[in-house]
Design a protein around this motif. Structure first.
Motif: not given
Length: 366
Positions: A56-57, A64-67, A71-73
């Motif tokens: 899930t993480r 979020l990377n697409q926006f 952030l790392a998991s």
């Protein structure tokens, strides 16, 4: 013996009304298509996947990377998100833009999906192509609340449904009419029913275009190639009524004591003997006063406990049932009810009759 009245549902084969062909068979090429996808449900009130769910993480980090949120998991620890599998069934001849329901199931350690919203999820078919997109609020028919070690749960809160949440993006081509005509596929293969369907079609539309080519397939030759004529022909075929044939079958439910049999189930002459030997053993204890003289080498006591055991054997008179030829299951069940047979006894009797060759039907025990 506990008295148990058996319920019987008896369907008479001669009284069965005709059924439409569309209820007995389907056109070849007319089928559902299962779809599946992987997505995220957000907006959960702390009941989502824990930080131990690396899947899930990682999925949330990729989203979020697409926006442009990098952030790392390992930096994500929200319990308001749950990884889910999304499943749906694409009906035949569905056009792009039509909506369908989708089912959402948690695959992590989320406790509940109540109040969550499914994010945009691509649903793929067996060929790997995307046929639908799903998104929307999840409706859950249950709940789970916990606090201070107390848990209250109803039904399965980790399974939900998004009503009309799937939008069809690609239609599945369905070719019903071919150069050989159209084929009807029977829901329950049967040679007699197949022949009856072919004969009914020939009587209904004339010209003898229908031929039974197997227990589960009927071919209907189509001469008119115009689309309107073909659609009208298929509509006429669906509305033709046929009296289907059925296998002789008896279904017994041991839990409810229900016997379901078709009207074509017959019995050969048979005699059934029913008896029971009941053995009852009971023990009780009595206090018997004693004197010290009974125990010359031990410390005197006032009383001792003496067990008393009683054994009773009750061999009840054997009850017999004799059925003449051409008897039905209804006659058998009524006779067994008269001798107070339990559902378990009825199952044993039916199995014994089937083994003796007197029950000319398939016996299914549930």
């Amino acid at each position: 013996m506990t008295t148990c009245v058996l319920s019987l549902v008896l369907a008479c084969g001669g009284a069965v009304a005709g059924q439409r062909i569309k209820d007995l068979a389907r056109f070849d090429g007319w089928r559902d298509n299962p779809l599946i996808g992987f997505g995220l449900v957000t907006g959960l009130a702390g009941s989502g996947d824990s930080s131990r769910s690396q899947m899930t993480r990682q999925t949330l980090a990729n989203l979020l990377n697409q926006f442009d949120v990098r952030l790392a998991s390992g930096q994500i620890s929200s319990r308001n998100v749950a990884a889910v599998m999304v499943a749906a069934t694409l009906p035949p001849l569905t056009e792009p833009g039509n909506r369908m329901d989708v089912t959402v199931t948690a695959i992590g350690d989320a406790r509940s999906l109540v109040g969550g919203t499914l994010l945009l999820t691509a649903l793929k078919g067996s060929d790997g192509q995307v046929y639908s997109l799903a998104q929307g609020p999840v409706s859950v028919g249950g709940y789970r609340y916990d606090g201070n070690g107390n848990v209250v749960q109803k039904n399965h809160p980790t399974v939900g449904r998004v009503a009309g949440g799937g939008i069809v993006e690609r239609a599945v081509p369905a070719s019903i009419v071919s150069d050989e005509g159209v084929f009807l596929l029977l829901n329950t293969p049967d040679f007699t029913t197949s022949n009856r369907i072919a004969a009914a079609i020939n009587r209904g539309i004339g010209g003898n275009p229908a031929t039974a080519v197997g227990a589960n397939r009927v071919q209907v030759r189509v001469e008119a190639r115009a689309q309107a004529a073909v659609m009208a022909l298929l509509s006429r075929i669906e509305g033709i009524e046929v009296e289907p044939d059925e296998r002789a079958r008896v279904v017994v439910n041991e839990r409810t004591g229900t016997v379901v049999a078709g009207g074509n189930v017959m019995l050969s002459p048979v005699t059934v003997m029913h008896g029971e030997l009941q053995v009852s053993i009971s023990s009780d204890y009595q206090v018997s006063p004693v004197t010290g003289e009974a125990f010359p080498f031990q410390r005197p006591v006032d009383a001792i406990i003496v067990p008393r055991t009683r054994i009773a054997v009750d061999e009840r008179q054997t009850a017999g049932v004799t059925l003449p030829g051409k008897s039905t299951i209804a006659d058998l069940v009524m006779a067994l009810n008269r001798i107070q047979a339990s559902p378990r006894d009825v199952i044993a009797v039916l199995q014994a009759i089937r083994a003796a060759g007197a029950l000319h039907a398939e016996l299914l025990v549930q």
